[in-house]
Design an enzyme around this catalytic site. Structure first.
Site, PDB file in Angstrom:
ATOM      1  N   ALA A 134     -10.704  -4.350  15.430  1.00  0.00           N
ATOM      2  CA  ALA A 134     -10.390  -5.773  15.637  1.00  0.00           C
ATOM      3  C   ALA A 134      -9.139  -6.164  14.854  1.00  0.00           C
ATOM      4  O   ALA A 134      -8.290  -6.909  15.345  1.00  0.00           O
ATOM      5  CB  ALA A 134     -11.586  -6.641  15.215  1.00  0.00           C
ATOM      6  N   TYR A 168     -12.406  -2.503  11.953  1.00  0.00           N
ATOM      7  CA  TYR A 168     -11.034  -1.973  11.824  1.00  0.00           C
ATOM      8  C   TYR A 168     -10.261  -2.162  13.129  1.00  0.00           C
ATOM      9  O   TYR A 168      -9.100  -2.612  13.123  1.00  0.00           O
ATOM     10  CB  TYR A 168     -11.147  -0.497  11.459  1.00  0.00           C
ATOM     11  CG  TYR A 168      -9.834   0.221  11.263  1.00  0.00           C
ATOM     12  CD1 TYR A 168      -9.092   0.040  10.094  1.00  0.00           C
ATOM     13  CD2 TYR A 168      -9.348   1.106  12.221  1.00  0.00           C
ATOM     14  CE1 TYR A 168      -7.890   0.729   9.903  1.00  0.00           C
ATOM     15  CE2 TYR A 168      -8.155   1.785  12.041  1.00  0.00           C
ATOM     16  CZ  TYR A 168      -7.444   1.596  10.879  1.00  0.00           C
ATOM     17  OH  TYR A 168      -6.253   2.270  10.690  1.00  0.00           O
ATOM     18  N   GLY A 198       0.827  -1.216   0.000  1.00  0.00           N
ATOM     19  CA  GLY A 198       0.000   0.000   0.000  1.00  0.00           C
ATOM     20  C   GLY A 198       0.851   1.251   0.000  1.00  0.00           C
ATOM     21  O   GLY A 198       0.647   2.156   0.796  1.00  0.00           O
ATOM     22  N   SER A 249      -2.591   0.691  14.695  1.00  0.00           N
ATOM     23  CA  SER A 249      -3.249   1.988  14.893  1.00  0.00           C
ATOM     24  C   SER A 249      -3.567   2.182  16.368  1.00  0.00           C
ATOM     25  O   SER A 249      -3.802   1.208  17.096  1.00  0.00           O
ATOM     26  CB  SER A 249      -4.564   2.025  14.105  1.00  0.00           C
ATOM     27  OG  SER A 249      -5.331   3.159  14.475  1.00  0.00           O
TER      28      SER A 249
HETATM   29  P1  NAP Z   1      -4.687   5.474   2.566  1.00  0.00           P
HETATM   30  O1  NAP Z   1      -4.211   6.870   2.375  1.00  0.00           O
HETATM   31  O2  NAP Z   1      -6.131   5.162   2.392  1.00  0.00           O
HETATM   32  O3  NAP Z   1      -3.812   4.529   1.610  1.00  0.00           O
HETATM   33  C1  NAP Z   1      -4.047   3.151   1.653  1.00  0.00           C
HETATM   34  C2  NAP Z   1      -2.992   2.434   0.846  1.00  0.00           C
HETATM   35  O4  NAP Z   1      -3.234   1.033   0.988  1.00  0.00           O
HETATM   36  C3  NAP Z   1      -3.061   2.759  -0.613  1.00  0.00           C
HETATM   37  O5  NAP Z   1      -1.749   2.735  -1.145  1.00  0.00           O
HETATM   38  C4  NAP Z   1      -3.873   1.592  -1.193  1.00  0.00           C
HETATM   39  O6  NAP Z   1      -3.570   1.250  -2.536  1.00  0.00           O
HETATM   40  C5  NAP Z   1      -3.388   0.479  -0.313  1.00  0.00           C
HETATM   41  N1  NAP Z   1      -4.310  -0.648  -0.265  1.00  0.00           N
HETATM   42  C6  NAP Z   1      -5.586  -0.669   0.199  1.00  0.00           C
HETATM   43  N2  NAP Z   1      -6.092  -1.903   0.054  1.00  0.00           N
HETATM   44  C7  NAP Z   1      -5.125  -2.662  -0.513  1.00  0.00           C
HETATM   45  C8  NAP Z   1      -5.037  -4.014  -0.930  1.00  0.00           C
HETATM   46  N3  NAP Z   1      -6.070  -4.849  -0.790  1.00  0.00           N
HETATM   47  N4  NAP Z   1      -3.877  -4.454  -1.476  1.00  0.00           N
HETATM   48  C9  NAP Z   1      -2.826  -3.615  -1.619  1.00  0.00           C
HETATM   49  N5  NAP Z   1      -2.840  -2.328  -1.260  1.00  0.00           N
HETATM   50  C10 NAP Z   1      -3.992  -1.854  -0.723  1.00  0.00           C
HETATM   51  O7  NAP Z   1      -4.325   4.929   4.016  1.00  0.00           O
HETATM   52  P2  NAP Z   1      -3.261   5.475   5.094  1.00  0.00           P
HETATM   53  O8  NAP Z   1      -3.936   6.443   5.954  1.00  0.00           O
HETATM   54  O9  NAP Z   1      -1.983   5.817   4.421  1.00  0.00           O
HETATM   55  O10 NAP Z   1      -3.089   4.144   5.966  1.00  0.00           O
HETATM   56  C11 NAP Z   1      -1.997   3.253   5.787  1.00  0.00           C
HETATM   57  C12 NAP Z   1      -1.952   2.292   6.950  1.00  0.00           C
HETATM   58  O11 NAP Z   1      -1.822   3.039   8.161  1.00  0.00           O
HETATM   59  C13 NAP Z   1      -3.224   1.466   7.106  1.00  0.00           C
HETATM   60  O12 NAP Z   1      -2.901   0.164   7.546  1.00  0.00           O
HETATM   61  C14 NAP Z   1      -3.994   2.202   8.186  1.00  0.00           C
HETATM   62  O13 NAP Z   1      -4.850   1.350   8.871  1.00  0.00           O
HETATM   63  C15 NAP Z   1      -2.858   2.692   9.060  1.00  0.00           C
HETATM   64  N6  NAP Z   1      -3.199   3.848   9.879  1.00  0.00           N
HETATM   65  C16 NAP Z   1      -3.663   5.008   9.328  1.00  0.00           C
HETATM   66  C17 NAP Z   1      -3.978   6.087  10.167  1.00  0.00           C
HETATM   67  C18 NAP Z   1      -4.481   7.410   9.635  1.00  0.00           C
HETATM   68  O14 NAP Z   1      -4.947   8.222  10.456  1.00  0.00           O
HETATM   69  N7  NAP Z   1      -4.403   7.691   8.360  1.00  0.00           N
HETATM   70  C19 NAP Z   1      -3.803   5.961  11.535  1.00  0.00           C
HETATM   71  C20 NAP Z   1      -3.331   4.767  12.073  1.00  0.00           C
HETATM   72  C21 NAP Z   1      -3.016   3.722  11.220  1.00  0.00           C
HETATM   73  P3  NAP Z   1      -4.406   1.913  -3.772  1.00  0.00           P
HETATM   74  O15 NAP Z   1      -3.983   3.348  -3.794  1.00  0.00           O
HETATM   75  O16 NAP Z   1      -3.951   1.177  -4.968  1.00  0.00           O
HETATM   76  O17 NAP Z   1      -5.847   1.750  -3.424  1.00  0.00           O
END
Ligand code: NAP
Length: 246
Positions: A156, A154, A11, A141
């Site tokens: 879980a 989420y 991702g 997270s």
């Molecule tokens: P994001 O901006 O929505 O980006 C998600 C990324 O994951 C994108 O590159 C997407 O690829 C990829 N992805 C989604 N489903 C996928 C799949 N089935 N196979 C391969 N790639 C996939 O999310 P983010 O905020 O950067 O979050 C990244 C991680 O950090 C996640 O695990 C999230 O739970 C965690 N997190 C985020 C936050 C927050 O506040 N943002 C806080 C705590 C933890 P595409 O672009 O190709 O769809």
């Protein structure tokens, strides 16, 4: 970080994954930029890494699809050999209060956020075990620690990563490879954009540092965990959340 490591960031087309890929790329690693559907964004991430002097290869695979992950694994082995650092970052949300959450909404989030971690860790487990500085880094997270209204599915998955990480850490320990979790607070990405403004304001009031995280706040910690400097740390949860209690 020891040189010539190969790092796979799942991702990595957008958000935190992109930030991690770029940060690791600045440290002379070969970065595999995995994405699901945002091809242009993934190529853009790879270009940014190359412009900074690093090596980057964009590769498509839906992490929840075991066959696609195995095909990605074969391709990585053909192109650059084994993976030393796996960053399980890909994740999704489908937010609903529990009374309205369908089984499909539950399963989709489990399939990506936990099933994807299983598929990738399984595919690259032997590589990491045999690496001199093997690392599994799972992006959890603060929601896995605290729970969050409307995020039972989420939360879980993100709590599930704690038990998974500690167990994998034990099973890797004899080889000196490590497994750790990074648990970000609320980070300015597309995922946070989906949260209604009034909810964001309430969250902000709970953050002692009084701001949401930048992607770089998380990427720097992941770079440390990926480095040889973190070699004596395993099975840990690094909370990077602006001081939120948990
Ligand atoms: P994001 O901006 O929505 O980006 C998600 C990324 O994951 C994108 O590159 C997407 O690829 C990829 N992805 C989604 N489903 C996928 C799949 N089935 N196979 C391969 N790639 C996939 O999310 P983010 O905020 O950067 O979050 C990244 C991680 O950090 C996640 O695990 C999230 O739970 C965690 N997190 C985020 C936050 C927050 O506040 N943002 C806080 C705590 C933890 P595409 O672009 O190709 O769809």
């Amino acid at each position: 970080m020891s040189s010539n490591q190969t790092c796979l960031v799942t991702g990595a087309s957008r958000g935190i994954g992109r930030g991690i890929a770029e940060e690791l790329g600045r440290h002379n690693e070969t970065i595999i930029v995995n994405y699901r559907s945002s091809e242009a964004a993934a190529y853009d991430t790879a270009r940014a890494i190359k412009d900074g002097g690093g090596t980057a290869i964009p590769l498509q695979a839906d992490v929840s699809n075991r066959k696609e992950v195995e095909a990605m694994c074969d391709r990585i082995h053909e192109l650059v050999g084994p993976v030393d650092v796996l960053v399980n970052n890909a994740g999704v949300t489908v937010d609903r209060t529990f009374s309205t959450m369908t089984r499909e909404e539950w399963e989709h989030v489990i399939d990506v956020n936990l099933g994807g971690v299983f598929n990738c860790t399984s595919a690259f487990f032997d590589d990491i075990r045999e690496s001199d500085d093997g690392r599994v880094i799972n992006i959890s997270s603060v929601v896995g620690q605290q729970g969050n209204y409307g995020q039972a599915n989420y939360a879980a998955t993100k709590s599930g990563l704690f038990g998974f990480t500690r167990t994998i850490a034990l099973e890797l320990a004899q080889t000196e490879s490590t497994a750790n979790c990074v648990a970000p607070g609320f980070v300015k990405t597309d995922m946070l954009e989906d949260v209604p403004e009034e909810v964001k304001q309430k969250i902000l009031q709970r953050i002692p540092l009084e701001r949401f995280a930048e992607v770089e706040d998380i990427a720097g910690i992941v770079r440390f965990v990926a480095s040889e400097d973190s070699g004596y740390m395993t099975g840990q949860i690094l909370a990077v959340n602006g001081g939120m209690e948990w």
